[in-house]
Write a protein that holds these residues in place. Structure first.
Motif, mmCIF file in Angstrom:
data_model
loop_
_atom_site.group_PDB
_atom_site.id
_atom_site.type_symbol
_atom_site.label_atom_id
_atom_site.label_comp_id
_atom_site.label_asym_id
_atom_site.label_seq_id
_atom_site.Cartn_x
_atom_site.Cartn_y
_atom_site.Cartn_z
ATOM 1 N N LEU A 117 0.866 -1.175 0.000
ATOM 2 C CA LEU A 117 0.000 0.000 0.000
ATOM 3 C C LEU A 117 0.900 1.222 0.000
ATOM 4 O O LEU A 117 1.827 1.309 0.819
ATOM 5 C CB LEU A 117 -0.869 0.016 1.276
ATOM 6 N N ASP A 118 0.633 2.188 -0.903
ATOM 7 C CA ASP A 118 1.479 3.378 -0.879
ATOM 8 C C ASP A 118 0.794 4.653 -1.358
ATOM 9 O O ASP A 118 0.916 5.703 -0.716
ATOM 10 C CB ASP A 118 2.813 3.145 -1.626
ATOM 11 N N HIS B 170 -4.331 4.055 9.543
ATOM 12 C CA HIS B 170 -5.203 2.917 9.267
ATOM 13 C C HIS B 170 -6.661 3.372 9.197
ATOM 14 O O HIS B 170 -7.543 2.598 8.843
ATOM 15 C CB HIS B 170 -5.037 1.840 10.337
ATOM 16 N N LEU B 171 -6.904 4.651 9.541
ATOM 17 C CA LEU B 171 -8.269 5.171 9.485
ATOM 18 C C LEU B 171 -8.310 6.298 8.465
ATOM 19 O O LEU B 171 -8.220 7.460 8.826
ATOM 20 C CB LEU B 171 -8.699 5.724 10.851
ATOM 21 N N THR B 172 -8.393 5.950 7.185
ATOM 22 C CA THR B 172 -8.464 7.019 6.200
ATOM 23 C C THR B 172 -9.845 7.644 6.217
ATOM 24 O O THR B 172 -10.854 6.962 6.379
ATOM 25 C CB THR B 172 -8.130 6.530 4.781
ATOM 26 N N SER B 173 -9.890 8.971 6.049
ATOM 27 C CA SER B 173 -11.177 9.652 6.031
ATOM 28 C C SER B 173 -11.786 9.631 4.639
ATOM 29 O O SER B 173 -12.902 10.064 4.428
ATOM 30 C CB SER B 173 -10.995 11.105 6.484
ATOM 31 N N ASP B 174 -11.050 9.123 3.668
ATOM 32 C CA ASP B 174 -11.546 9.070 2.294
ATOM 33 C C ASP B 174 -12.102 7.663 2.046
ATOM 34 O O ASP B 174 -11.334 6.710 1.954
ATOM 35 C CB ASP B 174 -10.387 9.387 1.334
ATOM 36 N N PRO B 175 -13.427 7.527 1.916
ATOM 37 C CA PRO B 175 -13.998 6.181 1.787
ATOM 38 C C PRO B 175 -13.542 5.461 0.526
ATOM 39 O O PRO B 175 -13.405 4.234 0.529
ATOM 40 C CB PRO B 175 -15.518 6.422 1.757
ATOM 41 N N LEU B 176 -13.282 6.221 -0.535
ATOM 42 C CA LEU B 176 -12.832 5.570 -1.771
ATOM 43 C C LEU B 176 -11.426 5.001 -1.601
ATOM 44 O O LEU B 176 -11.137 3.889 -2.047
ATOM 45 C CB LEU B 176 -12.863 6.558 -2.936
ATOM 46 N N ALA B 177 -10.551 5.760 -0.965
ATOM 47 C CA ALA B 177 -9.197 5.261 -0.706
ATOM 48 C C ALA B 177 -9.275 4.045 0.210
ATOM 49 O O ALA B 177 -8.600 3.037 0.002
ATOM 50 C CB ALA B 177 -8.332 6.351 -0.086
ATOM 51 N N GLY B 178 -10.106 4.143 1.231
ATOM 52 C CA GLY B 178 -10.288 3.023 2.153
ATOM 53 C C GLY B 178 -10.759 1.780 1.426
ATOM 54 O O GLY B 178 -10.290 0.668 1.688
ATOM 55 N N ALA B 179 -11.669 1.972 0.469
ATOM 56 C CA ALA B 179 -12.188 0.835 -0.297
ATOM 57 C C ALA B 179 -11.087 0.197 -1.135
ATOM 58 O O ALA B 179 -11.022 -1.029 -1.255
ATOM 59 C CB ALA B 179 -13.335 1.295 -1.196
ATOM 60 N N GLN B 180 -10.223 1.013 -1.720
ATOM 61 C CA GLN B 180 -9.111 0.470 -2.525
ATOM 62 C C GLN B 180 -8.180 -0.368 -1.663
ATOM 63 O O GLN B 180 -7.681 -1.416 -2.096
ATOM 64 C CB GLN B 180 -8.295 1.605 -3.151
ATOM 65 N N ILE B 181 -7.931 0.117 -0.455
ATOM 66 C CA ILE B 181 -7.015 -0.598 0.447
ATOM 67 C C ILE B 181 -7.614 -1.944 0.831
ATOM 68 O O ILE B 181 -6.943 -2.986 0.777
ATOM 69 C CB ILE B 181 -6.707 0.287 1.674
ATOM 70 N N VAL B 182 -8.889 -1.927 1.188
ATOM 71 C CA VAL B 182 -9.579 -3.178 1.549
ATOM 72 C C VAL B 182 -9.585 -4.138 0.359
ATOM 73 O O VAL B 182 -9.369 -5.345 0.499
ATOM 74 C CB VAL B 182 -11.021 -2.857 2.006
ATOM 75 N N LEU B 183 -9.801 -3.586 -0.816
ATOM 76 C CA LEU B 183 -9.856 -4.403 -2.025
ATOM 77 C C LEU B 183 -8.520 -5.093 -2.299
ATOM 78 O O LEU B 183 -8.480 -6.273 -2.661
ATOM 79 C CB LEU B 183 -10.248 -3.513 -3.209
ATOM 80 N N LEU B 184 -7.434 -4.379 -2.101
ATOM 81 C CA LEU B 184 -6.126 -5.006 -2.349
ATOM 82 C C LEU B 184 -5.876 -6.120 -1.340
ATOM 83 O O LEU B 184 -5.339 -7.181 -1.689
ATOM 84 C CB LEU B 184 -4.994 -3.981 -2.303
ATOM 85 N N LEU C 176 1.259 -9.694 0.550
ATOM 86 C CA LEU C 176 0.992 -8.269 0.722
ATOM 87 C C LEU C 176 1.793 -7.748 1.902
ATOM 88 O O LEU C 176 1.703 -8.272 3.013
ATOM 89 C CB LEU C 176 -0.503 -8.049 0.991
ATOM 90 N N PHE C 177 2.593 -6.733 1.668
ATOM 91 C CA PHE C 177 3.330 -6.081 2.759
ATOM 92 C C PHE C 177 2.445 -4.967 3.283
ATOM 93 O O PHE C 177 2.458 -3.844 2.792
ATOM 94 C CB PHE C 177 4.692 -5.588 2.260
ATOM 95 N N ASP C 178 1.667 -5.307 4.283
ATOM 96 C CA ASP C 178 0.614 -4.431 4.791
ATOM 97 C C ASP C 178 1.170 -3.530 5.887
ATOM 98 O O ASP C 178 2.315 -3.655 6.295
ATOM 99 C CB ASP C 178 -0.538 -5.293 5.329
ATOM 100 N N LEU C 179 0.309 -2.627 6.352
ATOM 101 C CA LEU C 179 0.698 -1.705 7.417
ATOM 102 C C LEU C 179 1.217 -2.486 8.611
ATOM 103 O O LEU C 179 0.647 -3.488 8.993
ATOM 104 C CB LEU C 179 -0.513 -0.892 7.873
ATOM 105 N N ASN C 180 2.284 -1.990 9.175
ATOM 106 C CA ASN C 180 2.860 -2.566 10.389
ATOM 107 C C ASN C 180 3.375 -3.988 10.214
ATOM 108 O O ASN C 180 3.599 -4.694 11.199
ATOM 109 C CB ASN C 180 1.859 -2.473 11.552
#
Lengths: 472, 206
Positions: free
Chosen positions: A63-64, A74-88, A99-103
């Motif tokens: 994720l970058d 880990h709490l993006t305020s942009d729902p579209l960005a959040g959706a992309q992250i969940v999708l990946l 996947l080299f995820d957060l943390n």
């Protein structure tokens, strides 16, 4: 007549699966890097066709781009960005792609984590849905950006359909003066040949200077190949490359090392290699470079007077006049002394540990100029950890800068980090396109040293004074 | 991918060089799903900042009546690899772009989506950009014959045989690759010997 081959020819020839006259080649890909912004339509196409991900063992994801860099990222305020992250997360799990995820300790900008994990190795064909994939060419790999449809092709077949490019040899002559770095070198090349100067070509960078440049400096050079139009740019591997590739997570195992080295050492251009085009660039008189316009080709030495649009050919002149209208600069004025509001240190171009070290060396014990804001964004979790171990974060924090989490951040204004409208930023990034860092913002790209010196001065400033003192 | 033989349309003119994909499709919209219609985001910032930007003249034109041809200067589509830029142009209604040169990745992306890019020498592009009565004259672009007819001029152009085949027949590169999958699998088995790691235990399905 048998003729010598360049390293580009050798790597290309070795990867052609099939080719017929007047058709593009089917080129085998050895490593595919995925991130959350460009992978979704490719995964969707795979699903639509009911095809499996062919080689999950030749891919990784991270994720970058749309990820926030704030402490609570880990709490993006942009729902579209959040959706992309969940999708990946879902897509990579479904298809068995790591996947080299957060943390995880390994997340970061895709072109920072590839090399630092040892994924990037000489002789490989490496692709990613991002134009700065050219970065990996620093290891003697053929690495280039691809579009979403092509990502799908590689997911399904491990191959690309692509026509053989022309080759351009860029020979650097001489040495870099003190205070002048790899970033300035590549910006000087782009200024010399223009934003489209290398269209249709892959670059091989040559010159004695390269032996003395670290792998990170070589990555900065190759990263910006795309900014003069070259889809890929590479530097033949040498002992520095092989040393860098010792002991990393994906480095060859001990029993494979001799075999790997033998293969890697074969990856150099023959002395009688023929290139479609050749350019030389002399380094001895270079100054720190800063962009003045709205593409990376519109850059100049920091003390040099800006060109007069009337002196340029008509479309270049019109482009220059329009660019100066946007950046609020005048023909004949130098960039040194122009007041700035924001400084950004980070990106796939200059977000590695050496970049942070140079900036910290300049900023140690000093403060940002009054009114200047600065973001320092380490390129990966590994870089962040290393920087903190060395106390670099404290240098930036004490200076008044914001020390952030790894990601693309302010390079491209799509993740919450933006330069506000009307503000002028100096950035260690790769693009100064109109509005790139935020609508109606102004961007000057430069080296980390120049960014640091300018942040302290509150205006575009040469870092050279810091380097005449041999303490640095 | 939609096939293409001939097209008759007026042209929009953008007499600017180095038009980058951040202008064509600003990064802030990259979080939108790819299934969305991107027409509203094409050149969004320029359209907002410049009321007389050419695309603004067609705000109220129905999508299927808009100009389908765009003429621009050198190095069109430079910068980011975002395929969204091509999609935004197509969603808006552009099917053909004429310029002296295009950026490499943009060319690849255009070919994958049926957007025809025509490279013409700069003097010819300048003629098309500056000739009298610009807006109202139609162009006929004939892909089969590789020629553009504009007023009384016939301008030949070149497309690669493979690209022309894809565009004329709506032929899909994906299918071409899949047709060669047996050769690809055999090649990949051999290639494994020159690669020194795997990222997961699971190897390819053979």
């Amino acid at each position: 007549m048998k003729r010598g081959k360049s390293i580009i020819d050798k790597i290309w020839d070795e990867h052609v699966v099939y080719g017929e006259p007047n058709f593009p080649d089917i080129l085998a890909v050895d490593l595919q890097l995925l991130h959350e912004v460009t992978s979704p339509p490719a995964f969707a196409e795979l699903d639509r066709r009911g095809l499996p991900f062919f080689e999950p063992h030749r891919a990784i994801a991270t994720l970058d781009h749309s990820l926030p860099t704030s402490p609570r990222r880990h709490l993006t305020s942009d729902p579209l960005a959040g959706a992309q992250i969940v999708l990946l997360r879902r897509n990579s799990a479904r298809h068995g792609v790591p996947l080299f995820d957060l943390n995880s300790g390994k997340q970061g900008i895709v072109h920072v984590i590839g090399p630092e994990l040892g994924l990037t190795q000489p002789g490989m064909v490496i692709v990613c849905g991002d134009s700065h994939t050219s970065t990996h060419g620093a290891f003697g790999a053929l690495a280039f950006g691809i579009g979403g449809t092509e990502i799908g092709h590689v997911m399904a077949t491990g191959c690309l359909l692509i026509s053989r490019p022309k080759t351009l040899k860029v020979e650097f002559q001489g040495d870099l003066p003190a205070g002048v770095f790899a970033k300035d070198l590549i910006m000087a090349l782009i200024a010399a040949i223009g934003a489209g100067g290398a269209n249709g070509h892959v670059i091989e960078y040559r010159g004695a200077i390269l032996k003395n440049l670290s792998m990170e400096a070589r990555m900065t050079i190759c990263n910006m190949s795309i900014e003069c139009g070259a889809r890929a740019g590479l530097i033949a591997p040498d002992d520095k490359t092989f040393a860098y590739l010792q002991g990393r997570q994906y480095s060859p195992a001990l029993e494979d090392r001799a075999r790997a080295l033998a293969y890697w050492q074969s990856l150099s251009s023959d002395t009688d290699a023929i290139y479609d085009r050749e350019i030389t660039l002399k380094l001895d008189q270079l100054e720190p470079m800063v962009s003045w316009g709205t593409n990376p080709g519109q850059s100049i030495g920091i003390s040099q007077p800006l060109p007069d649009p009337d002196d340029l050919t008509s479309d270049q002149g019109e482009a220059a006049a329009a660019a100066m209208a946007h950046t609020g600069l005048l023909p004949g004025q130098p960039l040194a002394g122009v007041a700035i509001d924001w400084a950004f240190l980070g990106s796939c171009t200059n977000g590695r540990i050496e970049d942070l070290r140079i900036a910290a060396a300049i900023m140690r014990g000093k403060q940002l100029a009054s009114g200047v804001k600065m973001y320092v964004v380490p390129g990966s979790e590994m870089v962040k950890k290393q920087a903190e171990a060395e106390g670099l974060d404290q240098v930036f924090l004490s200076a008044g800068a914001s020390w952030r989490n790894p990601g693309c951040s302010m390079c491209l204004a799509m993740n919450g980090d933006k330069v506000p409208a009307g503000r002028r930023a100096i950035s260690s990034t790769n693009r100064n396109f109109r509005g790139r860092q935020g609508p109606q913002s102004i961007t000057h790209i430069a080296s980390p040293a120049t960014v640091a010196a300018s942040a302290l001065a509150g205006k575009i400033s040469s870092p050279r004074e810091y380097f005449f003192d041999s303490q640095l | 991918m939609k096939g293409f033989t001939t097209l008759t349309s007026v042209a929009l003119r953008l007499p600017q060089r180095d038009i980058d994909t951040d202008l064509i499709f600003p990064a802030q919209y990259l979080t939108l799903p790819f299934s969305a219609n991107y027409a509203d985001f094409l050149f969004r910032r320029l359209r907002d900042e410049q009321p007389d930007f050419p695309f603004n003249a067609h705000i109220n034109t129905p999508a299927n009546s808009r100009p389908q041809i765009l003429i621009a200067l050198a190095n069109f589509g430079c910068g980011s690899s975002r395929e969204h830029a091509v999609k935004a142009l197509l969603d808006w209604g552009i099917r053909v772009i004429i310029a002296p040169s295009f950026a490499d990745i943009f060319k690849s992306n255009a070919a994958k989506n049926g957007l025809l890019l025509i490279e013409l020498p700069e003097p010819q592009v300048n003629f098309l950009l500056t000739t009298d009565s610009p807006a109202s004259y139609s162009f006929i672009v004939d892909l089969e014959q590789e020629k553009i007819t504009f007023r009384d001029q016939v301008i030949p152009f070149f497309t690669s045989p493979f690209l022309r085949r894809c565009l004329l027949q709506g032929y899909d590169e994906f299918d071409y690759l899949l047709a060669h999958f047996p050769e690809i699998k055999a090649f990949k088995k051999q290639r494994e010997r020159q690669l020194f790691y795997t990222t997961t235990q699971q190897t390819f399905i053979s």
